[in-house]
Design a protein around this motif. Structure first.
Motif, PDB file in Angstrom:
ATOM      1  N   HIS A   1      -7.587   3.472   1.215  1.00 32.33           N
ATOM      2  CA  HIS A   1      -7.649   2.014   1.370  1.00 32.33           C
ATOM      3  C   HIS A   1      -6.245   1.399   1.347  1.00 32.33           C
ATOM      4  CE1 HIS A   1      -9.297  -2.036   1.159  1.00 32.33           C
ATOM      5  NE2 HIS A   1      -8.481  -2.285   0.141  1.00 32.33           N
ATOM      6  N   LEU A   2      -5.351   1.962   0.536  1.00 31.62           N
ATOM      7  CA  LEU A   2      -3.979   1.449   0.462  1.00 31.62           C
ATOM      8  C   LEU A   2      -3.158   1.780   1.697  1.00 31.62           C
ATOM      9  CD1 LEU A   2      -3.084   2.272  -3.261  1.00 31.62           C
ATOM     10  CD2 LEU A   2      -3.385  -0.001  -2.264  1.00 31.62           C
ATOM     11  N   THR A   3      -3.688   2.641   2.557  1.00 24.98           N
ATOM     12  CA  THR A   3      -2.933   3.064   3.750  1.00 24.98           C
ATOM     13  C   THR A   3      -3.743   2.835   5.021  1.00 24.98           C
ATOM     14  OG1 THR A   3      -3.685   5.340   3.278  1.00 24.98           O
ATOM     15  CG2 THR A   3      -1.474   4.738   2.554  1.00 24.98           C
ATOM     16  N   LEU A   4      -4.419   1.703   5.064  1.00 22.88           N
ATOM     17  CA  LEU A   4      -5.186   1.349   6.256  1.00 22.88           C
ATOM     18  C   LEU A   4      -4.305   0.753   7.350  1.00 22.88           C
ATOM     19  CD1 LEU A   4      -8.422  -0.213   4.703  1.00 22.88           C
ATOM     20  CD2 LEU A   4      -8.263   1.901   6.039  1.00 22.88           C
ATOM     21  N   GLY A   5      -3.151   0.196   6.961  1.00 22.90           N
ATOM     22  CA  GLY A   5      -2.292  -0.472   7.935  1.00 22.90           C
ATOM     23  C   GLY A   5      -1.245   0.455   8.520  1.00 22.90           C
ATOM     24  N   ASP A   6      -0.130  -0.144   8.971  1.00 21.56           N
ATOM     25  CA  ASP A   6       0.952   0.653   9.541  1.00 21.56           C
ATOM     26  C   ASP A   6       1.823   1.227   8.427  1.00 21.56           C
ATOM     27  OD1 ASP A   6       2.477  -1.485   8.610  1.00 21.56           O
ATOM     28  OD2 ASP A   6       2.790  -2.347  10.595  1.00 21.56           O
ATOM     29  N   TYR A   7       2.849   1.995   8.823  1.00 20.05           N
ATOM     30  CA  TYR A   7       3.683   2.661   7.826  1.00 20.05           C
ATOM     31  C   TYR A   7       4.428   1.673   6.932  1.00 20.05           C
ATOM     32  CZ  TYR A   7       2.893   7.294   9.868  1.00 20.05           C
ATOM     33  OH  TYR A   7       2.327   8.476  10.299  1.00 20.05           O
ATOM     34  N   ASP A   8       4.740   0.505   7.448  1.00 18.37           N
ATOM     35  CA  ASP A   8       5.402  -0.499   6.606  1.00 18.37           C
ATOM     36  C   ASP A   8       4.496  -0.885   5.435  1.00 18.37           C
ATOM     37  OD1 ASP A   8       7.697  -0.549   8.114  1.00 18.37           O
ATOM     38  OD2 ASP A   8       7.091  -2.273   9.336  1.00 18.37           O
TER      39      ASP A   8
ATOM     40  N   ASP B   1       4.474   1.848   2.811  1.00 17.41           N
ATOM     41  CA  ASP B   1       5.665   1.848   1.962  1.00 17.41           C
ATOM     42  C   ASP B   1       5.666   0.669   0.995  1.00 17.41           C
ATOM     43  OD1 ASP B   1       6.367   4.091   3.373  1.00 17.41           O
ATOM     44  OD2 ASP B   1       7.788   3.071   4.691  1.00 17.41           O
ATOM     45  N   ASN B   2       5.135  -0.459   1.421  1.00 17.94           N
ATOM     46  CA  ASN B   2       5.030  -1.610   0.525  1.00 17.94           C
ATOM     47  C   ASN B   2       4.086  -1.329  -0.646  1.00 17.94           C
ATOM     48  OD1 ASN B   2       6.774  -3.125   2.102  1.00 17.94           O
ATOM     49  ND2 ASN B   2       5.132  -4.058   3.303  1.00 17.94           N
ATOM     50  N   ASN B   3       3.142  -0.431  -0.429  1.00 18.56           N
ATOM     51  CA  ASN B   3       2.170  -0.100  -1.471  1.00 18.56           C
ATOM     52  C   ASN B   3       2.624   1.062  -2.358  1.00 18.56           C
ATOM     53  OD1 ASN B   3       0.233  -2.067  -0.833  1.00 18.56           O
ATOM     54  ND2 ASN B   3      -0.663  -0.793   0.775  1.00 18.56           N
ATOM     55  N   ALA B   4       3.866   1.512  -2.183  1.00 21.27           N
ATOM     56  CA  ALA B   4       4.355   2.673  -2.928  1.00 21.27           C
ATOM     57  C   ALA B   4       4.188   2.552  -4.442  1.00 21.27           C
ATOM     58  CB  ALA B   4       5.814   2.953  -2.572  1.00 21.27           C
ATOM     59  N   PRO B   5       4.456   1.384  -5.059  1.00 23.35           N
ATOM     60  CA  PRO B   5       4.311   1.297  -6.521  1.00 23.35           C
ATOM     61  C   PRO B   5       2.913   1.663  -7.011  1.00 23.35           C
ATOM     62  CG  PRO B   5       5.562  -0.576  -5.703  1.00 23.35           C
ATOM     63  CD  PRO B   5       5.023   0.135  -4.503  1.00 23.35           C
ATOM     64  N   ALA B   6       1.889   1.404  -6.202  1.00 22.59           N
ATOM     65  CA  ALA B   6       0.517   1.766  -6.588  1.00 22.59           C
ATOM     66  C   ALA B   6       0.117   3.124  -6.022  1.00 22.59           C
ATOM     67  CB  ALA B   6      -0.464   0.695  -6.099  1.00 22.59           C
ATOM     68  N   LEU B   7       0.603   3.435  -4.813  1.00 17.78           N
ATOM     69  CA  LEU B   7       0.144   4.639  -4.120  1.00 17.78           C
ATOM     70  C   LEU B   7       0.704   5.924  -4.731  1.00 17.78           C
ATOM     71  CD1 LEU B   7      -1.503   5.782  -1.786  1.00 17.78           C
ATOM     72  CD2 LEU B   7       0.482   5.440  -0.292  1.00 17.78           C
ATOM     73  N   VAL B   8       1.975   5.929  -5.107  1.00 16.80           N
ATOM     74  CA  VAL B   8       2.573   7.153  -5.658  1.00 16.80           C
ATOM     75  C   VAL B   8       1.869   7.581  -6.942  1.00 16.80           C
ATOM     76  CG1 VAL B   8       4.660   8.171  -6.638  1.00 16.80           C
ATOM     77  CG2 VAL B   8       4.808   6.844  -4.525  1.00 16.80           C
ATOM     78  N   PRO B   9       1.684   6.685  -7.940  1.00 13.31           N
ATOM     79  CA  PRO B   9       0.958   7.106  -9.144  1.00 13.31           C
ATOM     80  C   PRO B   9      -0.478   7.550  -8.852  1.00 13.31           C
ATOM     81  CG  PRO B   9       2.118   5.042  -9.534  1.00 13.31           C
ATOM     82  CD  PRO B   9       2.188   5.302  -8.069  1.00 13.31           C
TER      83      PRO B   9
ATOM     84  N   SER C   1      12.223   7.433   3.767  1.00 16.51           N
ATOM     85  CA  SER C   1      13.478   6.795   3.360  1.00 16.51           C
ATOM     86  C   SER C   1      13.248   5.542   2.525  1.00 16.51           C
ATOM     87  CB  SER C   1      14.315   6.446   4.592  1.00 16.51           C
ATOM     88  OG  SER C   1      13.606   5.567   5.460  1.00 16.51           O
ATOM     89  N   THR C   2      12.159   4.836   2.758  1.00 18.60           N
ATOM     90  CA  THR C   2      11.916   3.602   2.025  1.00 18.60           C
ATOM     91  C   THR C   2      11.272   3.845   0.657  1.00 18.60           C
ATOM     92  OG1 THR C   2       9.895   3.405   3.335  1.00 18.60           O
ATOM     93  CG2 THR C   2      11.765   2.069   4.026  1.00 18.60           C
ATOM     94  N   VAL C   3      10.822   5.074   0.398  1.00 14.46           N
ATOM     95  CA  VAL C   3      10.261   5.431  -0.904  1.00 14.46           C
ATOM     96  C   VAL C   3      11.255   6.302  -1.664  1.00 14.46           C
ATOM     97  CG1 VAL C   3       8.310   6.466  -2.119  1.00 14.46           C
ATOM     98  CG2 VAL C   3       7.942   5.319   0.079  1.00 14.46           C
ATOM     99  N   ASN C   4      11.560   7.464  -1.120  1.00 16.37           N
ATOM    100  CA  ASN C   4      12.668   8.324  -1.552  1.00 16.37           C
ATOM    101  C   ASN C   4      12.709   8.529  -3.072  1.00 16.37           C
ATOM    102  OD1 ASN C   4      14.826   9.974  -0.931  1.00 16.37           O
ATOM    103  ND2 ASN C   4      16.335   8.358  -1.223  1.00 16.37           N
ATOM    104  N   ASN C   5      11.662   9.132  -3.594  1.00 22.30           N
ATOM    105  CA  ASN C   5      11.587   9.437  -5.020  1.00 22.30           C
ATOM    106  C   ASN C   5      12.110  10.857  -5.237  1.00 22.30           C
ATOM    107  OD1 ASN C   5      10.767  10.094  -7.670  1.00 22.30           O
ATOM    108  ND2 ASN C   5       9.098   8.606  -7.558  1.00 22.30           N
ATOM    109  N   ILE C   6      13.413  10.975  -5.498  1.00 21.34           N
ATOM    110  CA  ILE C   6      14.051  12.286  -5.591  1.00 21.34           C
ATOM    111  C   ILE C   6      13.576  13.073  -6.813  1.00 21.34           C
ATOM    112  CG2 ILE C   6      16.269  13.487  -5.820  1.00 21.34           C
ATOM    113  CD1 ILE C   6      17.486  11.166  -4.177  1.00 21.34           C
TER     114      ILE C   6
END
Length: 404
Positions: free
Chosen positions: A25-32, A35-43, A75-80
Motif C-alpha cells: 500500500h505504501l508503494t502504490l505510486g511512483d518511485y518518488d 522514497d517519500n514513504n521511506a521513514p515508514a517503509l524501511v522499518p 540514492s534518495t534512501v541510502n541507508n548504509i
C-alpha cells in the motif's frame, strides 16, 4: 508495489500477510512516492524480515531481504548501516544453510541478492579483496545451486567486478552469461543489463569499434525489436547517457587513448549546453572538456552537493572518488581559462556559507580529497591503482577544446 510478486497462497501467516499488504500500500505510486514513504517503509520491511525468519517463511524472507536491500540502496534512501547489516545477515544465513528447501522463486531472489551485495562491496574500501573474493564464491555457488535462466542477468555484478579489477578472464565469464540473458520479459533492461556493461567489456579488451557499435545501436534504436520496450521504460536509454557511460568506462579502465577516439567523434554533442537538470558530475566534466562553460552556478552547486555527500557519507566512497577527480579537473580547467575566484561552500566549514575560492585552490581541495580516498582504495584493493586512475583523468585534459 514493492512486494507485488507475493500472493495470498504464498503467505501462510496472517500477520505477515497484513504487513506485506501494508508495504504494498505504501508503494502504490511512483518511485518518488516510495522514497517519500521511506521513514515508514524501511522499518516495515525490516519487521517482515524478522517475522518471516521467526516463522521460517523462507520464500517471504529472501524475497523481502532482496527487495529491502535494493530499496535502501536507492540514492534518495541510502541507508548504509542497514546495507552492511543485511549483507552480514546474508553471509550468516548462507553459512548456516538457512532455507535450503524453498521454492525456485525464493532461490532466484537469493541469487539476485548475492549479486547486489557483491556490487555493494566493491564501492567501500573497508571491504578488502579477501571478502570480495569470498562474496564472489558465494554468488557463484548460489547461482549454481539455486539459479535459473532468470539469474543470468545478475552477472552484471560480476562484470562490474571484472571491470573494476580490469580482469579479462572474469569479464569473459560474465559476458558469456549476459549474452544468454533474456531481455524480452521486462525483468532485465537490455540497455542497463547488457549494453552498458558490454561497452566496458569491449573497452577492456581494446575492442573500440565493438564498443562503438553497441553505442550506435542503442542511440539509433536498432537493437533487436523484442528488446525495444526498454526505450519506453529506461531513463538511460538515450544518446548522451550512452556516450557518458562509454567515456566513464574509458576513465575507469585507464584507457585514455580510447577516450580520445570517442571524445573526438562526440565533442559536438558536448559542446552544446546541457539540456535539463545539471545533476551528473561526469557530464559536467565532458561538457567542459568540449568547451561548454554554460550554467556555471548550477555546476558550482553540484560541486558543493558532491562534497557534502562525501563528508556526510551519503554517497559511496567509490562514487565520491570519481566525482572528486572530475571536479579536480574541472577547476584546473577553469584556472587555465584565467578565471579568478569562485564562491563555494566546501569542507568542514561549509555550513558557514560560501566564500571566495581561487580556482587553483578549489582544484587542490578536490584533488587532495581524491588522494585520501584513492589511498584507502589502494590499501584495500591490490589491483586498484589510484595513481593510474588519476593520471588517466589528467591525460584527458589534453583533449579539451576551447570555448566561450
Amino acid at each position: 508495489m514493492i512486494l507485488e510478486s507475493l500472493e495470498r497462497n504464498h503467505v501462510a501467516d496472517d500477520k505477515l500477510w497484513e504487513l506485506v499488504n501494508r508495504a504494498n500500500h505504501l508503494t502504490l505510486g511512483d518511485y518518488d512516492s516510495w522514497d517519500n514513504n521511506a521513514p515508514a517503509l524501511v522499518p516495515l520491511l525490516e519487521r517482515i524480515l524478522v517475522l518471516s525468519r521467526e516463522r521460517e517463511e523462507w520464500q517471504i524472507y529472501f524475497y523481502d531481504m532482496a527487495k529491502l536491500f535494493w530499496y535502501i540502496r536507492r540514492s534518495t534512501v541510502n541507508n548504509i548501516p542497514l546495507s552492511f547489516k543485511i549483507s552480514e545477515m546474508f553471509h550468516r544465513d548462507f553459512e548456516q544453510r538457512v532455507g535450503e528447501n524453498v521454492s525456485s522463486f525464493a532461490r532466484e531472489w537469493r541469487v539476485d541478492l548475492a549479486a547486489k551485495i557483491l556490487s555493494f562491496y566493491c564501492e567501500y574500501p573497508q571491504i578488502d579483496d579477501a571478502k570480495i573474493a569470498r562474496m564472489l564464491e558465494i554468488f557463484r555457488e548460489c547461482e549454481a545451486r539455486y539459479g535459473g535462466d532468470w539469474n543470468y542477468g545478475s552477472y552484471t555484478a560480476v562484470m562490474n567486478l571484472a571491470l573494476f579489477n580490469r580482469d579479462k578472464k572474469l569479464a569473459e565469464e560474465a559476458a558469456g552469461k549476459l549474452k544468454k540473458t533474456m531481455y524480452d520479459n521486462q525483468c532485465y533492461c537490455y540497455v542497463c543489463t547488457y549494453a552498458r556493461p558490454m561497452i566496458g567489456y569491449h573497452i577492456l579488451r581494446g575492442e573500440t569499434e565493438d564498443a562503438a557499435e553497441i553505442v550506435s545501436q542503442v542511440c539509433k534504436k536498432t537493437i533487436p525489436s523484442k528488446y525495444r520496450w526498454c526505450f519506453d521504460m529506461c531513463q538511460q536509454a538515450n544518446e548522451e547517457d550512452m556516450k557518458d557511460i562509454t567515456l566513464m568506462h574509458c576513465l575507469d579502465l585507464r584507457a585514455h587513448e580510447q577516450f580520445a577516439r570517442f571524445f573526438e567523434n562526440w565533442q559536438a554533442l558536448y559542446r552544446q549546453p546541457k539540456q535539463g537538470e545539471v545533476d551528473d558530475t561526469f557530464n559536467v566534466f565532458f561538457h567542459a572538456l568540449a568547451g561548454d562553460w554554460s550554467r556555471k552556478e548550477e555546476r558550482l552547486l553540484l560541486a558543493e552537493q558532491d562534497d557534502q555527500g562525501r563528508r556526510e557519507q551519503k554517497e559511496t566512497p567509490l562514487d565520491s572518488l570519481y566525482w572528486l577527480l572530475c571536479w579536480y579537473c574541472y577547476f584546473r580547467m577553469l584556472d587555465e581559462r584565467g578565471e579568478g575566484n569562485v564562491n563555494l561552500a566546501l569542507g568542514e566549514h561549509a555550513e558557514d556559507g560560501r566564500r571566495a575560492w581561487s580556482c587553483r585552490k578549489a582544484a587542490e581541495y578536490f584533488g587532495h580529497q581524491a588522494d585520501l580516498l584513492g589511498g584507502q582504495m589502494d590499501r584495500a584493493r591490490a589491483r586498484f591503482d589510484y595513481e593510474g586512475l588519476k593520471a588517466c583523468y589528467e591525460e584527458c585534459l589534453k583533449y579539451r577544446k576551447t570555448g566561450d
